[in-house]
Design a protein around this motif. Sequence first.
Motif, PDB file in Angstrom:
ATOM      1  N   UNK A 118       0.807  -1.212   0.000  1.00 22.45           N
ATOM      2  CA  UNK A 118       0.000   0.000   0.000  1.00 22.45           C
ATOM      3  C   UNK A 118       0.838   1.259   0.000  1.00 22.45           C
ATOM      4  N   UNK A 119       2.039   1.220   0.639  1.00 20.02           N
ATOM      5  CA  UNK A 119       2.807   2.451   0.729  1.00 20.02           C
ATOM      6  C   UNK A 119       3.399   2.866  -0.623  1.00 20.02           C
ATOM      7  N   UNK A 120       3.251   2.011  -1.654  1.00 20.54           N
ATOM      8  CA  UNK A 120       3.725   2.391  -2.987  1.00 20.54           C
ATOM      9  C   UNK A 120       2.806   3.424  -3.629  1.00 20.54           C
ATOM     10  N   UNK A 121       1.592   3.558  -3.103  1.00 18.43           N
ATOM     11  CA  UNK A 121       0.625   4.500  -3.666  1.00 18.43           C
ATOM     12  C   UNK A 121       0.330   5.589  -2.653  1.00 18.43           C
ATOM     13  N   UNK A 122       0.343   6.820  -3.117  1.00 18.06           N
ATOM     14  CA  UNK A 122      -0.035   7.942  -2.255  1.00 18.06           C
ATOM     15  C   UNK A 122      -1.121   8.743  -2.962  1.00 18.06           C
ATOM     16  N   UNK A 123      -1.912   9.456  -2.199  1.00 23.00           N
ATOM     17  CA  UNK A 123      -2.928  10.346  -2.750  1.00 23.00           C
ATOM     18  C   UNK A 123      -2.480  11.780  -2.499  1.00 23.00           C
ATOM     19  N   UNK A 124      -2.437  12.566  -3.544  1.00 19.46           N
ATOM     20  CA  UNK A 124      -2.005  13.958  -3.400  1.00 19.46           C
ATOM     21  C   UNK A 124      -2.741  14.835  -4.404  1.00 19.46           C
ATOM     22  N   UNK A 125      -2.672  16.124  -4.197  1.00 21.31           N
ATOM     23  CA  UNK A 125      -3.266  17.075  -5.132  1.00 21.31           C
ATOM     24  C   UNK A 125      -2.229  17.476  -6.169  1.00 21.31           C
ATOM     25  N   UNK A 126      -2.703  17.832  -7.349  1.00 20.47           N
ATOM     26  CA  UNK A 126      -1.827  18.258  -8.438  1.00 20.47           C
ATOM     27  C   UNK A 126      -2.145  19.707  -8.777  1.00 20.47           C
ATOM     28  N   UNK A 245      -1.508  -2.273 -11.004  1.00 20.62           N
ATOM     29  CA  UNK A 245      -1.373  -2.221  -9.543  1.00 20.62           C
ATOM     30  C   UNK A 245      -2.031  -0.966  -8.992  1.00 20.62           C
ATOM     31  N   UNK A 246      -1.860   0.152  -9.690  1.00 25.22           N
ATOM     32  CA  UNK A 246      -2.490   1.402  -9.277  1.00 25.22           C
ATOM     33  C   UNK A 246      -4.012   1.292  -9.324  1.00 25.22           C
ATOM     34  N   UNK A 247      -4.528   0.687 -10.396  1.00 21.61           N
ATOM     35  CA  UNK A 247      -5.984   0.546 -10.527  1.00 21.61           C
ATOM     36  C   UNK A 247      -6.541  -0.389  -9.446  1.00 21.61           C
ATOM     37  N   UNK A 248      -5.797  -1.440  -9.105  1.00 19.79           N
ATOM     38  CA  UNK A 248      -6.259  -2.334  -8.041  1.00 19.79           C
ATOM     39  C   UNK A 248      -6.319  -1.602  -6.696  1.00 19.79           C
ATOM     40  N   UNK A 249      -5.310  -0.760  -6.461  1.00 20.92           N
ATOM     41  CA  UNK A 249      -5.293   0.007  -5.212  1.00 20.92           C
ATOM     42  C   UNK A 249      -6.511   0.930  -5.150  1.00 20.92           C
ATOM     43  N   UNK A 250      -6.806   1.597  -6.255  1.00 18.09           N
ATOM     44  CA  UNK A 250      -7.959   2.504  -6.301  1.00 18.09           C
ATOM     45  C   UNK A 250      -9.245   1.744  -5.997  1.00 18.09           C
ATOM     46  N   UNK A 251      -9.426   0.582  -6.624  1.00 20.89           N
ATOM     47  CA  UNK A 251     -10.626  -0.213  -6.387  1.00 20.89           C
ATOM     48  C   UNK A 251     -10.694  -0.702  -4.939  1.00 20.89           C
ATOM     49  N   UNK A 252      -9.547  -1.184  -4.435  1.00 24.48           N
ATOM     50  CA  UNK A 252      -9.518  -1.758  -3.084  1.00 24.48           C
ATOM     51  C   UNK A 252      -9.832  -0.716  -2.012  1.00 24.48           C
ATOM     52  N   UNK A 253      -9.558   0.563  -2.304  1.00 24.35           N
ATOM     53  CA  UNK A 253      -9.771   1.608  -1.306  1.00 24.35           C
ATOM     54  C   UNK A 253     -11.048   2.412  -1.558  1.00 24.35           C
ATOM     55  N   UNK A 254     -11.913   1.892  -2.417  1.00 27.63           N
ATOM     56  CA  UNK A 254     -13.218   2.497  -2.608  1.00 27.63           C
ATOM     57  C   UNK A 254     -13.223   3.779  -3.413  1.00 27.63           C
ATOM     58  N   UNK A 255     -12.160   4.037  -4.162  1.00 26.73           N
ATOM     59  CA  UNK A 255     -12.109   5.240  -5.001  1.00 26.73           C
ATOM     60  C   UNK A 255     -12.612   4.933  -6.409  1.00 26.73           C
ATOM     61  N   UNK A 256     -12.826   5.983  -7.187  1.00 26.50           N
ATOM     62  CA  UNK A 256     -13.142   5.837  -8.602  1.00 26.50           C
ATOM     63  C   UNK A 256     -12.207   6.710  -9.419  1.00 26.50           C
TER      64      UNK A 256
END
Length: 293
Positions: A118-126, A245-256
């Motif tokens: 999980x720590x390979x993915x972060x959420x940030x603003x651009x 892997x990024x798309x799986x993380x998004x799905x697993x954490x309830x994001x779209x």
Amino acid sequence: MLTIGEFARRGRVSVRMLRHYDATGLLRPARTDPTTGYRHYTADQLDLLNRVVALKDLGFTLNQVKEIVDGRVGVDRLREMLRGRRAELEAVVAEATARLARVEVRLRSIESEGHMPEHDVVVKSLPAQRVARLSAISRSYAPEDIGPVVSPLFMRLCDLLADAGISMAGPGIALYADAGGGAVTVHAAFPIGDGDGADSAGGAGLEGGAGRDGGFEVVELPAVERAAVIVHRGAMDGVVPTAQALERWVDAHGHRADGYPREVTLEAPERLADWVTELQLPLVVSPDHARSS
């Protein structure tokens, strides 16, 4: 004289092949017994056999080989034929190399399935960015279709910016949008300064508009409130496992996801295996999150 079996052993070919060469007139036996039909060859014919085998190994047809050994092909024509074979073989090698790369990508995808920390993915603003952009259409979003489109776009954009005297203010960004029918619009972009581009030859009058005569356009990339970000290391033809892997993380954490990931080239050394690219996948912002931010 040598029997057909002895001649075949010395020439490292099969008896069946010698019979075929005889039938086609490519290599006749020195003598054929009129009673038994047995074929006999001389040792001197080994030179001709070796030449036939060598030409066949180069991929020439039997008819082409016959023309060559009969002396009906001059040096210029032989050079042309060899160059043609070289081009055909180069195309085969290129296709096999591309297929091998796809096999490697599939292997990496299988081996990494479900093992993305999980720590390979972060959420940030651009932040919003002012960029110079050049666009084209790819027939699909597959790496084998994207690569031949986006690479020339970046090279062309570099040349146009240099001609216009505009400096790049950040790393290259590849962006994508649906173009209909499975095709994808590919944008190659570089951030530029606030004062650049308005009066340049490549971007004159292009603020928010389309390029003229193959020139670039200057646009404002809107800010992204939330994006899931992962780092890909290596050539972009192997990006599929990282993107998945990024798309799986998004799905697993309830994001779209909101569209395609941006690809920001952080490091681009000569060796493709050492490239570092950040994938930035915009996320749909929920009403609850929008109210709390």
